[in-house]
Design a protein around this motif. Structure first.
Motif, short mmCIF file in Angstrom:
data_model
loop_
_atom_site.label_atom_id
_atom_site.label_comp_id
_atom_site.label_asym_id
_atom_site.label_seq_id
_atom_site.Cartn_x
_atom_site.Cartn_y
_atom_site.Cartn_z
N ARG A 1 35.62 49.11 26.02
CA ARG A 1 35.08 47.90 26.63
C ARG A 1 34.35 47.04 25.59
O ARG A 1 33.98 47.53 24.53
N SER A 2 34.18 45.77 25.93
CA SER A 2 33.50 44.79 25.06
C SER A 2 34.26 44.54 23.76
O SER A 2 33.67 44.25 22.72
N ARG A 3 35.58 44.65 23.82
CA ARG A 3 36.43 44.37 22.67
C ARG A 3 37.44 43.25 22.96
O ARG A 3 38.35 43.03 22.18
N GLY A 4 37.30 42.61 24.13
CA GLY A 4 38.21 41.53 24.48
C GLY A 4 39.48 41.97 25.19
O GLY A 4 40.34 41.15 25.51
N ILE A 5 39.61 43.26 25.45
CA ILE A 5 40.84 43.78 26.06
C ILE A 5 40.99 43.27 27.50
O ILE A 5 42.07 42.83 27.90
N GLY A 6 39.92 43.31 28.28
CA GLY A 6 39.98 42.82 29.66
C GLY A 6 40.34 41.35 29.71
O GLY A 6 41.17 40.92 30.52
N THR A 7 39.75 40.57 28.81
CA THR A 7 40.05 39.14 28.74
C THR A 7 41.53 38.93 28.42
O THR A 7 42.20 38.08 29.03
N GLU A 8 42.06 39.70 27.49
CA GLU A 8 43.48 39.58 27.13
C GLU A 8 44.39 39.99 28.28
O GLU A 8 45.42 39.35 28.52
N LEU A 9 44.02 41.03 29.01
CA LEU A 9 44.83 41.45 30.17
C LEU A 9 44.88 40.35 31.23
O LEU A 9 45.95 40.02 31.75
N ILE A 10 43.71 39.79 31.55
CA ILE A 10 43.66 38.72 32.55
C ILE A 10 44.46 37.51 32.07
O ILE A 10 45.25 36.93 32.82
N SER A 11 44.28 37.13 30.82
CA SER A 11 44.97 35.97 30.26
C SER A 11 46.49 36.15 30.31
O SER A 11 47.22 35.23 30.69
N ALA A 12 46.96 37.33 29.94
CA ALA A 12 48.41 37.60 29.97
C ALA A 12 48.94 37.52 31.40
O ALA A 12 50.01 36.94 31.65
N GLY A 13 48.20 38.08 32.35
CA GLY A 13 48.62 38.00 33.76
C GLY A 13 48.66 36.58 34.25
O GLY A 13 49.59 36.17 34.96
N GLU A 14 47.65 35.80 33.89
CA GLU A 14 47.61 34.39 34.30
C GLU A 14 48.80 33.62 33.72
O GLU A 14 49.42 32.81 34.41
N ASP A 15 49.13 33.87 32.46
CA ASP A 15 50.27 33.20 31.84
C ASP A 15 51.57 33.51 32.59
O ASP A 15 52.39 32.61 32.82
N LEU A 16 51.75 34.76 32.96
CA LEU A 16 52.96 35.14 33.71
C LEU A 16 53.01 34.46 35.07
O LEU A 16 54.06 33.99 35.50
N LEU A 17 51.86 34.39 35.73
CA LEU A 17 51.82 33.75 37.04
C LEU A 17 52.08 32.24 36.95
O LEU A 17 52.80 31.68 37.76
N ARG A 18 51.50 31.60 35.93
CA ARG A 18 51.76 30.16 35.74
C ARG A 18 53.26 29.93 35.50
O ARG A 18 53.84 29.02 36.08
N ALA A 19 53.86 30.75 34.67
CA ALA A 19 55.29 30.60 34.37
C ALA A 19 56.14 30.80 35.61
O ALA A 19 57.22 30.21 35.73
N ALA A 20 55.65 31.60 36.55
CA ALA A 20 56.37 31.84 37.80
C ALA A 20 56.08 30.77 38.85
O ALA A 20 56.61 30.82 39.95
N GLY A 21 55.20 29.80 38.51
CA GLY A 21 54.94 28.69 39.41
C GLY A 21 53.74 28.85 40.33
O GLY A 21 53.53 28.02 41.22
N TYR A 22 52.95 29.90 40.15
CA TYR A 22 51.77 30.09 41.01
C TYR A 22 50.64 29.17 40.57
O TYR A 22 50.48 28.88 39.39
N GLU A 23 49.85 28.73 41.54
CA GLU A 23 48.75 27.81 41.27
C GLU A 23 47.38 28.47 41.30
O GLU A 23 46.40 27.88 40.88
N GLN A 24 47.30 29.69 41.84
CA GLN A 24 46.01 30.39 41.85
C GLN A 24 46.24 31.89 41.91
O GLN A 24 47.34 32.36 42.19
#
Length: 95
Positions: A14-37
């Motif tokens: 924890r506290s190494r940016g891993i959680g932030t990277e996981l969330i960011s990667a998931g958000e990128d996939l959702l945006r690419a799939a057309g999700y808005e939230q």
């Protein structure tokens, strides 16, 4: 609306940016799939995770906490069900 579930980083990492990277990667996939939230649930006493999600622009929904169910896998392989109070947090992906 998509829901992130069971995002967890081992305590030693924890506290190494891993959680932030996981969330960011998931958000990128959702945006690419057309999700808005996207939404997620955070255990009500997990202040550290809640601070992370707020820093990542998630907002608590207006309906208050809910009861979430979970399953813990024990060392012997058995599964144990449990309930916990959770906050639901939501983020718009278009901004």
């Amino acid at each position: 609306m998509p829901l992130f579930t069971r995002i967890e980083v081992s305590e030693d990492y924890r506290s190494r940016g891993i959680g932030t990277e996981l969330i960011s990667a998931g958000e990128d996939l959702l945006r690419a799939a057309g999700y808005e939230q996207v939404a997620l649930a955070v255990e009500i006493t997990n202040d550290r995770a809640e601070l992370l999600y707020k820093r990542l622009y998630f907002n608590e929904w207006s309906h208050g906490p809910i009861t979430c169910g979970g399953v813990e896998v024990l060392e012997d392989g058995r599964r144990k069900s449990y309930d916990e109070a959770c906050r639901i947090m939501v983020k718009r992906l278009d901004g």
